[in-house]
Design a protein around this motif. Structure first.
Motif, mmCIF file in Angstrom:
data_model
loop_
_atom_site.group_PDB
_atom_site.id
_atom_site.type_symbol
_atom_site.label_atom_id
_atom_site.label_comp_id
_atom_site.label_asym_id
_atom_site.label_seq_id
_atom_site.Cartn_x
_atom_site.Cartn_y
_atom_site.Cartn_z
ATOM 1 N N ASP A 91 -60.782 23.267 40.023
ATOM 2 C CA ASP A 91 -60.198 24.603 39.839
ATOM 3 C C ASP A 91 -61.235 25.694 40.070
ATOM 4 O O ASP A 91 -60.957 26.722 40.693
ATOM 5 C CB ASP A 91 -59.612 24.750 38.433
ATOM 6 C CG ASP A 91 -58.295 24.015 38.257
ATOM 7 O OD1 ASP A 91 -57.758 23.466 39.253
ATOM 8 O OD2 ASP A 91 -57.792 23.996 37.118
ATOM 9 N N CYS A 92 -62.433 25.473 39.569
ATOM 10 C CA CYS A 92 -63.502 26.450 39.726
ATOM 11 C C CYS A 92 -63.863 26.623 41.209
ATOM 12 O O CYS A 92 -64.000 27.748 41.694
ATOM 13 C CB CYS A 92 -64.727 26.016 38.921
ATOM 14 S SG CYS A 92 -65.927 27.327 38.665
ATOM 15 N N LYS A 105 -54.140 32.169 39.270
ATOM 16 C CA LYS A 105 -55.077 31.046 39.149
ATOM 17 C C LYS A 105 -56.257 31.366 38.233
ATOM 18 O O LYS A 105 -56.708 30.512 37.477
ATOM 19 C CB LYS A 105 -55.559 30.603 40.523
ATOM 20 C CG LYS A 105 -54.487 29.876 41.318
ATOM 21 C CD LYS A 105 -55.015 29.364 42.630
ATOM 22 C CE LYS A 105 -53.957 28.645 43.417
ATOM 23 N NZ LYS A 105 -53.661 27.330 42.903
ATOM 24 N N SER A 106 -56.752 32.577 38.284
ATOM 25 C CA SER A 106 -57.895 32.925 37.431
ATOM 26 C C SER A 106 -57.477 33.007 35.963
ATOM 27 O O SER A 106 -58.250 32.636 35.076
ATOM 28 C CB SER A 106 -58.565 34.228 37.889
ATOM 29 O OG SER A 106 -57.679 35.320 37.796
ATOM 30 N N PHE A 142 -57.057 29.426 34.823
ATOM 31 C CA PHE A 142 -58.390 28.850 34.665
ATOM 32 C C PHE A 142 -59.023 29.322 33.348
ATOM 33 O O PHE A 142 -59.639 28.525 32.634
ATOM 34 C CB PHE A 142 -59.281 29.231 35.852
ATOM 35 C CG PHE A 142 -60.651 28.624 35.811
ATOM 36 C CD1 PHE A 142 -60.832 27.257 35.980
ATOM 37 C CD2 PHE A 142 -61.764 29.423 35.611
ATOM 38 C CE1 PHE A 142 -62.108 26.697 35.943
ATOM 39 C CE2 PHE A 142 -63.041 28.875 35.579
ATOM 40 C CZ PHE A 142 -63.204 27.512 35.744
#
Length: 121
Positions: free
Chosen positions: A100-101, A11-12, A15
């Motif tokens: 997302d953040c 995910k990071s 992102f």
């Protein structure tokens, strides 16, 4: 390390890609350079710190790197809010990036708390 480590790495990284693309868009279309550069730095730092934590030397080192990643994610949320509130970032793009953040922030908080509690046991 915990199982969620793979989720946070995936995910990071995803992102960071979105942040780079948002940066390119804002530079090209809005000609905004200062705030956007700050968003780029903090938004891509999250994934870099998570990747670095993967090979942490100890549990304390892992917690330290993940805690810094959490700070960077929180800072990125700030820049996204500022870009939206100054009309550089449209609502739809903001909503998606912000979601997302915030998800990254929640995951990192959970990971840091979980590892800290396992260290103290």
């Amino acid at each position: 390390m915990i199982v969620r480590d793979n989720v946070i790495r995936t995910k990071s990284y995803a992102f960071a890609i979105r942040i780079v693309n948002a940066y390119k868009f804002l530079i090209d279309s809005k000609k905004e350079y200062v705030l956007t550069k700050q968003m780029l730095r903090s938004g891509t730092a999250v994934g870099a710190l998570v990747a670095e934590a993967h090979y942490a030397q100890s549990s304390a080192d892992f917690v330290s790197k993940m805690s810094i990643a959490l700070k960077e994610a929180n800072e990125t949320c700030y820049w996204l809010n500022l870009l939206k509130d100054t009309d550089y970032l449209e609502q739809q793009a903001y909503d998606s990036l912000s979601a997302d953040c915030n998800e990254l922030v929640a995951l990192l908080v959970s990971i840091v708390k979980s590892v800290k509690s396992s260290i103290t046991k």
